[in-house]
Design an enzyme around this catalytic site. Structure first.
Site, short mmCIF file in Angstrom:
data_model
loop_
_atom_site.label_atom_id
_atom_site.label_comp_id
_atom_site.label_asym_id
_atom_site.label_seq_id
_atom_site.Cartn_x
_atom_site.Cartn_y
_atom_site.Cartn_z
N ASN A 81 0.85 -1.18 0.00
CA ASN A 81 0.00 0.00 0.00
C ASN A 81 0.89 1.24 0.00
OD1 ASN A 81 -2.69 0.87 -0.29
ND2 ASN A 81 -2.80 1.44 1.85
N HIS A 82 0.66 2.22 0.82
CA HIS A 82 1.40 3.48 0.71
C HIS A 82 2.90 3.29 0.94
CE1 HIS A 82 -2.44 5.30 0.44
NE2 HIS A 82 -2.77 5.05 1.69
N CYS A 116 -8.19 8.25 3.14
CA CYS A 116 -8.60 9.58 3.62
C CYS A 116 -9.72 10.15 2.77
CB CYS A 116 -7.41 10.53 3.62
SG CYS A 116 -6.65 10.74 1.99
N SER A 118 3.49 -4.14 6.06
CA SER A 118 2.20 -4.82 6.20
C SER A 118 1.10 -3.94 6.76
CB SER A 118 2.36 -6.06 7.07
OG SER A 118 3.10 -5.76 8.25
N GLU A 155 19.47 -5.73 10.99
CA GLU A 155 19.84 -4.75 9.97
C GLU A 155 19.34 -5.09 8.58
OE1 GLU A 155 24.36 -6.35 8.94
OE2 GLU A 155 24.07 -4.46 10.04
N VAL A 169 11.28 -2.08 8.44
CA VAL A 169 9.86 -2.01 8.78
C VAL A 169 9.39 -0.59 8.48
CG1 VAL A 169 8.10 -2.38 10.54
CG2 VAL A 169 10.24 -3.68 10.63
N PHE A 197 5.55 39.81 7.33
CA PHE A 197 4.30 40.49 7.68
C PHE A 197 3.76 41.16 6.42
CE2 PHE A 197 2.70 44.89 8.63
CZ PHE A 197 1.39 44.50 8.84
#
Length: 479
Positions: A10-11, A43, A112, A298, A302, A450
């Site tokens: 997925n992402h 989302c 996952s 190593e 994940v 500003f």
């Protein structure tokens, strides 16, 4: 050529594969995902349900075919059910046939993700995850009891909210971002909406009461029935246990034609051995270093919703399951695997935003409550101000809150609310300040512009800083 196995596409997984194969041709990638599609932007589910997003297909930004064209071997509807670290192999189950096979790797990427926490239908809350099945429309095959994550869920919700005339009332369990966005979508579709949560206020895990009170007020004005401080005891079903009829809480029964569970998510790390020196966080996520390597392993990366990353605000490892973190973690892991140490994800701070019921909210870092729970000597500074000079004739109200450590003046977090003009992107530079552990005095001296068309010389951020530092000569105007 090194062989990389990616668990989950997925992402995070998509970001990793795209980055790795666009930067190097030295890797063979085998990617497995138990779903039948990738890269769905969950989302956008509420936006699709309410009709803002006209075509649900637009919520995808990649496909298995795209990744295959880049050189990856992508296996959809395949679930990784086992992992042998000594043999460097995974056990993969074909969900269509049930057949299990073994695949070997040189380097492993755990992408996952996480799966919605589902409650037991009859008993008290168990937080037991129902077994994943991408063909199921409903939780546990109980009609009109649904979670919210996948494209499949989106299609079911669109049908229920916009086309099924029998759905007149909706109960939503959970008042986090997903629950609130769906509550608004259901309300926009003309449904009677009840939101149930054990928290005292909606979005209470993300914002303090100065902000949740305004959210509560806006929801009640819209006619949303809020049952806050209520514990769900179970779900009411028909005699055959095929159709949900409502929710049983410790404060009584809520009848509903559709019940949505949006309690939260739990990382999909059940296949990772618990006895091999992985460092697991309290919710089952796996702690990683700045290159997304699992601590003590190593050659195992994940990324995304399965990872626990160092949080600069809390100074602890946190699992914050956001698409922004997922995409960045995939990129960093891929670059490190290629050999680059220049790109690293040193920390996160949980930056988030919400737009519901006419309110624009954003937050980063710790809330006041969480900061106190983490042992900080907490100071706060809250200002209600207008976003630009009153002499401009038109201006909008903004509420801004800083949370900081009184002993060190280190910035710990911030929250922002605007009613009309959206100022939520201001939180971007506050997030950087929290990540870099800046002092509030340093934040007050950042070189910002500003221009009366957009802000004040003493803008609302600076006003909050000045107030925190004890400068009483500046009093914000509030009209």
């Amino acid at each position: 050529m090194k062989k990389v196995i990616v668990i989950g596409v997925n992402h995070a997984g998509t970001s990793f594969i795209r980055t790795l194969l666009s930067k190097s041709k030295d890797f063979q990638v085998n990617a497995y995902d138990r779903n039948t599609n990738i890269s769905f932007l969950g989302c956008g589910i509420a936006l699709a349900v309410s009709g803002v997003v006209k075509n649900t297909e637009d919520l995808f930004y990649s496909t298995p075919e795209e990744l295959k064209a880049m050189g990856a071997n992508v296996f959809m509807a395949h679930d990784v059910v086992g992992l042998d670290l000594d043999k460097k192999q995974v056990i993969v189950k074909d969900l269509a046939t049930g057949k299990e096979t073994v695949d070997h790797y040189d380097q492993l990427v755990v992408a996952s993700g996480a799966w919605p926490i589902c409650m037991n239908v009859e008993n008290e809350v168990t937080h037991t995850q129902l077994q994943f099945n991408h063909t199921d429309k409903y939780c546990g095959n109980i009609k009109n009891l649904i979670s919210c994550k996948l494209y499949q869920h989106a299609l079911t919700l669109i049908d229920s909210f916009r086309h099924d005339k029998s759905i007149k009332s909706v109960a939503i369990v959970g008042s986090g971002y997903i629950g609130l966005e769906l509550a608004e979508a259901a309300w926009q579709c003309g449904k009677q909406v009840t939101v149930i949560d054990m928290l005292d206020k909606p979005a209470g895990n993300n914002f303090d009461e100065e902000f949740t009170n305004e959210l509560e007020k806006a929801m009640k004005k819209a006619g949303i029935n809020l049952m806050m401080g209520s514990a769900v005891k179970g779900f009411i079903v028909d005699a055959d246990k095929n159709v949900v009829k409502g929710v049983e809480t410790d404060k009584g029964r809520v009848d509903a034609d559709l019940v949505i569970q949006s309690i939260g998510f739990r990382p999909n790390t059940q296949f990772v051995p618990k006895d091999r020196q992985f460092e697991f966080n309290r919710n089952g996520s796996i702690k990683v270093n700045e290159y997304l390597q699992a601590l003590n392993h190593e050659n195992v990366y994940v990324i995304g919703g399965a990872a626990a990353i160092y949080d600069a605000a809390s100074e602890q490892y946190e699992n914050i399951d956001l698409a922004t973190n997922a995409v960045k973690s995939g990129l960093v892991a891929a670059m490190h695997m290629i050999g680059s140490k220049a790109v690293k994800l040193e920390s996160i701070v949980g930056t988030n935003a919400l737009h519901v019921f006419g309110l624009n909210l954003a937050a980063t870092g710790l809330t006041e409550k969480r900061a106190k729970m983490n042992g900080f000597d907490v100071g706060v500074s809250i200002v209600d101000d207008n976003d630009r000079p009153e002499f401009m004739g038109t201006f909008d109200k903004v509420r801004f809150k800083l949370i900081y450590d009184k002993k060190t003046l280190r910035l710990l977090g911030a929250q922002l609310l605007s009613w009309n003009t959206n100022h939520s992107e201001i939180i971007f530079y506050i997030a950087l300040a929290v990540q870099k552990k800046m002092l509030i005095s340093e934040l007050g001296l950042v070189d910002v512009y500003f221009l009366p068309h957009y802000n004040k010389p003493f803008n609302f951020v600076l006003a909050a800083v000045l107030q925190a530092l004890g400068f009483s000569y500046y009093t914000p105007k509030n009209k």
